[in-house]
Motif scaffolding. Sequence first.
Motif, PDB file in Angstrom:
ATOM      1  N   ILE A  52       7.580  12.183  -7.514  1.00 39.38           N
ATOM      2  CA  ILE A  52       7.533  10.821  -6.990  1.00 39.38           C
ATOM      3  C   ILE A  52       6.114  10.357  -6.672  1.00 39.38           C
ATOM      4  O   ILE A  52       5.767   9.218  -6.945  1.00 39.38           O
ATOM      5  CB  ILE A  52       8.449  10.694  -5.763  1.00 39.38           C
ATOM      6  N   ALA A  53       5.299  11.233  -6.123  1.00 38.44           N
ATOM      7  CA  ALA A  53       3.951  10.809  -5.737  1.00 38.44           C
ATOM      8  C   ALA A  53       3.174  10.213  -6.908  1.00 38.44           C
ATOM      9  O   ALA A  53       2.595   9.136  -6.767  1.00 38.44           O
ATOM     10  CB  ALA A  53       3.199  11.967  -5.095  1.00 38.44           C
ATOM     11  N   PRO A  54       3.181  10.851  -8.070  1.00 32.17           N
ATOM     12  CA  PRO A  54       2.403  10.262  -9.166  1.00 32.17           C
ATOM     13  C   PRO A  54       2.983   8.953  -9.703  1.00 32.17           C
ATOM     14  O   PRO A  54       2.243   8.078 -10.130  1.00 32.17           O
ATOM     15  CB  PRO A  54       2.442  11.325 -10.264  1.00 32.17           C
ATOM     16  N   ILE A  55       4.302   8.816  -9.698  1.00 34.16           N
ATOM     17  CA  ILE A  55       4.896   7.620 -10.302  1.00 34.16           C
ATOM     18  C   ILE A  55       5.291   6.553  -9.288  1.00 34.16           C
ATOM     19  O   ILE A  55       5.519   5.414  -9.663  1.00 34.16           O
ATOM     20  CB  ILE A  55       6.118   7.987 -11.172  1.00 34.16           C
ATOM     21  N   GLY A  56       5.336   6.919  -8.012  1.00 36.52           N
ATOM     22  CA  GLY A  56       5.773   5.973  -6.979  1.00 36.52           C
ATOM     23  C   GLY A  56       4.912   4.728  -6.897  1.00 36.52           C
ATOM     24  O   GLY A  56       5.422   3.611  -6.769  1.00 36.52           O
ATOM     25  N   GLY A  57       3.601   4.913  -6.969  1.00 31.23           N
ATOM     26  CA  GLY A  57       2.707   3.755  -6.918  1.00 31.23           C
ATOM     27  C   GLY A  57       2.906   2.828  -8.102  1.00 31.23           C
ATOM     28  O   GLY A  57       2.913   1.608  -7.954  1.00 31.23           O
ATOM     29  N   GLY A  58       3.084   3.406  -9.266  1.00 31.91           N
ATOM     30  CA  GLY A  58       3.334   2.597 -10.465  1.00 31.91           C
ATOM     31  C   GLY A  58       4.649   1.852 -10.388  1.00 31.91           C
ATOM     32  O   GLY A  58       4.729   0.668 -10.748  1.00 31.91           O
ATOM     33  N   ILE A  59       5.672   2.542  -9.919  1.00 31.54           N
ATOM     34  CA  ILE A  59       6.980   1.892  -9.760  1.00 31.54           C
ATOM     35  C   ILE A  59       6.872   0.758  -8.745  1.00 31.54           C
ATOM     36  O   ILE A  59       7.388  -0.339  -8.967  1.00 31.54           O
ATOM     37  CB  ILE A  59       8.057   2.912  -9.352  1.00 31.54           C
ATOM     38  N   ALA A  60       6.191   1.010  -7.636  1.00 31.57           N
ATOM     39  CA  ALA A  60       6.029  -0.018  -6.602  1.00 31.57           C
ATOM     40  C   ALA A  60       5.287  -1.236  -7.155  1.00 31.57           C
ATOM     41  O   ALA A  60       5.661  -2.382  -6.873  1.00 31.57           O
ATOM     42  CB  ALA A  60       5.297   0.549  -5.393  1.00 31.57           C
ATOM     43  N   PHE A  61       4.249  -0.995  -7.946  1.00 31.06           N
ATOM     44  CA  PHE A  61       3.483  -2.087  -8.540  1.00 31.06           C
ATOM     45  C   PHE A  61       4.379  -2.941  -9.438  1.00 31.06           C
ATOM     46  O   PHE A  61       4.385  -4.175  -9.338  1.00 31.06           O
ATOM     47  CB  PHE A  61       2.296  -1.529  -9.333  1.00 31.06           C
ATOM     48  N   VAL A  62       5.158  -2.285 -10.312  1.00 28.24           N
ATOM     49  CA  VAL A  62       6.032  -3.006 -11.241  1.00 28.24           C
ATOM     50  C   VAL A  62       7.126  -3.760 -10.478  1.00 28.24           C
ATOM     51  O   VAL A  62       7.400  -4.933 -10.756  1.00 28.24           O
ATOM     52  CB  VAL A  62       6.651  -2.043 -12.283  1.00 28.24           C
TER      53      VAL A  62
END
Length: 150
Positions: A52-62
């Motif tokens: 989650i840590a690596p992809i969480g920021g990207g998901i939040a941005f989208v």
Amino acid sequence: MSKNVQKIGVIASLVIIIGGFLTLLMTWRNIGFIDGFIVAWLSSFALCVLCIAPIGGGIAFVVNRLVNLIFPALSYVKKNIVFGLVMAVLMESIMAVVTTINLHGFMVLKEFVDFWLATFISALPAGLAISVLMSLVIKPKLAAFWAKPV
């Protein structure tokens, strides 16, 4: 301490607290408080953080972009609530997949879906409550904190 280190520390603290609590609920739902519970929980937690840590920021941005695009007329507060609810469902779905695979391994699809659904549903009320708190209280404070110059 530099501002960048502080920002990383804040994010890491949130991931540890929220991820730890939700994976605790998910692990408990899957295996109960048995002798190997702590080891199972810690391994699920570590795997979830790594996923989650690596992809969480990207998901939040989208998700944030989509909420602003789809609901332009909503107030800032309502957009934050929608954002939080969508993020809770997405992130808990991922956490439930990782926890289910960690605790039960790969299995027949129907069994996997049954375990995943039970895992997801067990943590959903807490995740939704956390998401509203994050959306209404923590996200605005984080935005102000991040806006400060380094």
